[in-house]
Design a protein around this motif. Sequence first.
Motif, PDB file in Angstrom:
ATOM      1  N   ALA A  69       0.838  -1.201   0.000  1.00  8.04           N
ATOM      2  CA  ALA A  69       0.000   0.000   0.000  1.00  8.04           C
ATOM      3  C   ALA A  69       0.874   1.254   0.000  1.00  8.04           C
ATOM      4  O   ALA A  69       0.603   2.209  -0.738  1.00  8.04           O
ATOM      5  CB  ALA A  69      -0.926  -0.011   1.218  1.00  8.04           C
ATOM      6  N   CYS A  70       1.922   1.243   0.808  1.00  9.48           N
ATOM      7  CA  CYS A  70       2.852   2.379   0.844  1.00  9.48           C
ATOM      8  C   CYS A  70       3.541   2.567  -0.501  1.00  9.48           C
ATOM      9  O   CYS A  70       3.773   3.696  -0.950  1.00  9.48           O
ATOM     10  CB  CYS A  70       3.889   2.172   1.939  1.00  9.48           C
ATOM     11  SG  CYS A  70       3.221   2.206   3.624  1.00  9.48           S
ATOM     12  N   LEU A  92       2.306   1.603  -3.534  1.00  9.42           N
ATOM     13  CA  LEU A  92       1.348   2.090  -4.527  1.00  9.42           C
ATOM     14  C   LEU A  92       1.061   3.578  -4.330  1.00  9.42           C
ATOM     15  O   LEU A  92       0.909   4.328  -5.293  1.00  9.42           O
ATOM     16  CB  LEU A  92       0.047   1.294  -4.451  1.00  9.42           C
ATOM     17  CG  LEU A  92       0.094  -0.170  -4.893  1.00  9.42           C
ATOM     18  CD1 LEU A  92      -1.271  -0.815  -4.740  1.00  9.42           C
ATOM     19  CD2 LEU A  92       0.576  -0.290  -6.331  1.00  9.42           C
ATOM     20  N   GLY A  93       0.963   3.999  -3.060  1.00 12.47           N
ATOM     21  CA  GLY A  93       0.694   5.399  -2.777  1.00 12.47           C
ATOM     22  C   GLY A  93       1.908   6.296  -2.884  1.00 12.47           C
ATOM     23  O   GLY A  93       1.805   7.508  -2.730  1.00 12.47           O
ATOM     24  N   ARG A  94       3.072   5.668  -3.127  1.00  7.80           N
ATOM     25  CA  ARG A  94       4.350   6.381  -3.200  1.00  7.80           C
ATOM     26  C   ARG A  94       4.665   7.114  -1.897  1.00  7.80           C
ATOM     27  O   ARG A  94       5.241   8.193  -1.901  1.00  7.80           O
ATOM     28  CB  ARG A  94       4.367   7.352  -4.394  1.00  7.80           C
ATOM     29  CG  ARG A  94       4.262   6.625  -5.726  1.00  7.80           C
ATOM     30  CD  ARG A  94       4.539   7.522  -6.907  1.00  7.80           C
ATOM     31  NE  ARG A  94       4.457   6.755  -8.149  1.00  7.80           N
ATOM     32  CZ  ARG A  94       4.597   7.276  -9.357  1.00  7.80           C
ATOM     33  NH1 ARG A  94       4.841   8.577  -9.495  1.00  7.80           N
ATOM     34  NH2 ARG A  94       4.515   6.521 -10.441  1.00  7.80           N
ATOM     35  N   TRP A  95       4.255   6.498  -0.776  1.00 10.10           N
ATOM     36  CA  TRP A  95       4.603   7.033   0.533  1.00 10.10           C
ATOM     37  C   TRP A  95       5.969   6.521   0.973  1.00 10.10           C
ATOM     38  O   TRP A  95       6.657   7.170   1.741  1.00 10.10           O
ATOM     39  CB  TRP A  95       3.548   6.631   1.566  1.00 10.10           C
ATOM     40  CG  TRP A  95       2.159   6.996   1.173  1.00 10.10           C
ATOM     41  CD1 TRP A  95       1.760   8.091   0.452  1.00 10.10           C
ATOM     42  CD2 TRP A  95       0.955   6.272   1.467  1.00 10.10           C
ATOM     43  NE1 TRP A  95       0.407   8.090   0.277  1.00 10.10           N
ATOM     44  CE2 TRP A  95      -0.123   6.998   0.892  1.00 10.10           C
ATOM     45  CE3 TRP A  95       0.677   5.095   2.172  1.00 10.10           C
ATOM     46  CZ2 TRP A  95      -1.439   6.573   1.001  1.00 10.10           C
ATOM     47  CZ3 TRP A  95      -0.628   4.673   2.279  1.00 10.10           C
ATOM     48  CH2 TRP A  95      -1.680   5.405   1.694  1.00 10.10           C
ATOM     49  N   LEU A 124      -4.941   3.413  -0.066  1.00  7.91           N
ATOM     50  CA  LEU A 124      -5.753   3.452   1.155  1.00  7.91           C
ATOM     51  C   LEU A 124      -6.659   2.215   1.247  1.00  7.91           C
ATOM     52  O   LEU A 124      -6.833   1.639   2.329  1.00  7.91           O
ATOM     53  CB  LEU A 124      -6.598   4.724   1.187  1.00  7.91           C
ATOM     54  CG  LEU A 124      -5.812   6.017   1.443  1.00  7.91           C
ATOM     55  CD1 LEU A 124      -6.719   7.233   1.256  1.00  7.91           C
ATOM     56  CD2 LEU A 124      -5.218   6.013   2.852  1.00  7.91           C
ATOM     57  N   LEU A 125      -7.230   1.802   0.116  1.00  5.21           N
ATOM     58  CA  LEU A 125      -8.082   0.616   0.128  1.00  5.21           C
ATOM     59  C   LEU A 125      -7.273  -0.645   0.433  1.00  5.21           C
ATOM     60  O   LEU A 125      -7.717  -1.514   1.189  1.00  5.21           O
ATOM     61  CB  LEU A 125      -8.796   0.471  -1.218  1.00  5.21           C
ATOM     62  CG  LEU A 125      -9.996   1.383  -1.434  1.00  5.21           C
ATOM     63  CD1 LEU A 125     -10.486   1.308  -2.878  1.00  5.21           C
ATOM     64  CD2 LEU A 125     -11.130   1.028  -0.486  1.00  5.21           C
ATOM     65  N   PHE A 172      -7.559  -3.329   3.606  1.00 11.21           N
ATOM     66  CA  PHE A 172      -7.602  -4.785   3.521  1.00 11.21           C
ATOM     67  C   PHE A 172      -6.494  -5.417   4.359  1.00 11.21           C
ATOM     68  O   PHE A 172      -6.669  -6.502   4.912  1.00 11.21           O
ATOM     69  CB  PHE A 172      -7.503  -5.238   2.065  1.00 11.21           C
ATOM     70  CG  PHE A 172      -8.839  -5.406   1.407  1.00 11.21           C
ATOM     71  CD1 PHE A 172      -9.478  -6.625   1.403  1.00 11.21           C
ATOM     72  CD2 PHE A 172      -9.479  -4.320   0.828  1.00 11.21           C
ATOM     73  CE1 PHE A 172     -10.716  -6.785   0.818  1.00 11.21           C
ATOM     74  CE2 PHE A 172     -10.715  -4.463   0.241  1.00 11.21           C
ATOM     75  CZ  PHE A 172     -11.349  -5.697   0.230  1.00 11.21           C
ATOM     76  N   ALA A 173      -5.362  -4.743   4.476  1.00  7.75           N
ATOM     77  CA  ALA A 173      -4.280  -5.257   5.322  1.00  7.75           C
ATOM     78  C   ALA A 173      -4.731  -5.302   6.774  1.00  7.75           C
ATOM     79  O   ALA A 173      -4.514  -6.301   7.484  1.00  7.75           O
ATOM     80  CB  ALA A 173      -3.036  -4.386   5.170  1.00  7.75           C
TER      81      ALA A 173
END
Length: 233
Positions: A100-101, A103-106, A211-212, A216-217
């Motif tokens: 998730a991080c 994909l969000g480029r965090w 975020l989605l 789910f995580a």
Amino acid sequence: MNEFLAAGLVTALVAGFLGGGHCIGMCGGIVSALTFALPPSRRHPARIASLMLMYNLGRISSYTLAGTLVGGLGQLLVSNLQEVARILSWLAVIMLILMACYLGRWWQGLIRVEALGQHLWRYLEPLGRRLMPVTHPGQALLIGLIWGWLPCGLVYSMLILALSSGSALQGALLLLVFGLGTLPTLLLTGALARQVTSFFRQPLWRQASALLLLAFAFWQAMPLLGFARELPF
């Protein structure tokens, strides 16, 4: 269907679909090559569709095989060390959070995980290149089988989930469903490459997908934290 498998299949399907932008980055080049490799006189929609379907059949078959092997390894580990099951489940949750991080480029640290597969890929990638240009469905199938082993953090996240399932069959199902989740994006990329790529690269889509997937995580983590998790099936 047990709760772990049901929740895992939903997670795998959603992760595959939400990772569309990442899939374009990893496989978009080969998909475009399949679309435009044919000379204009033979570039008919039906022929392009057959190449795309065979490529994706090969790719998803490789995912499923990898899920079977990794799930079988998890089965051996869990049967001998029961505590390993909980550790692997937590590892699967962590990998989803990292994805998730990514994909969000965090945080882009998952790229280092992808690098682990480069050792195998450097032997497989030249085999795929020898099949280019692709003009026959059989070639597309073989390239798909090879490209299914392309180092990918999203695939590795799903393999950790398959490992934590403790079952070769469940591991295969998880990766099969994940592959099917990626299918709409890559099929659209072949037909509408420029438009689809532009959409999935929009920051709003990346942030929403991240975020989605993060949600789910945490959903996967609920039983590990002692909370009940309700499923509609």
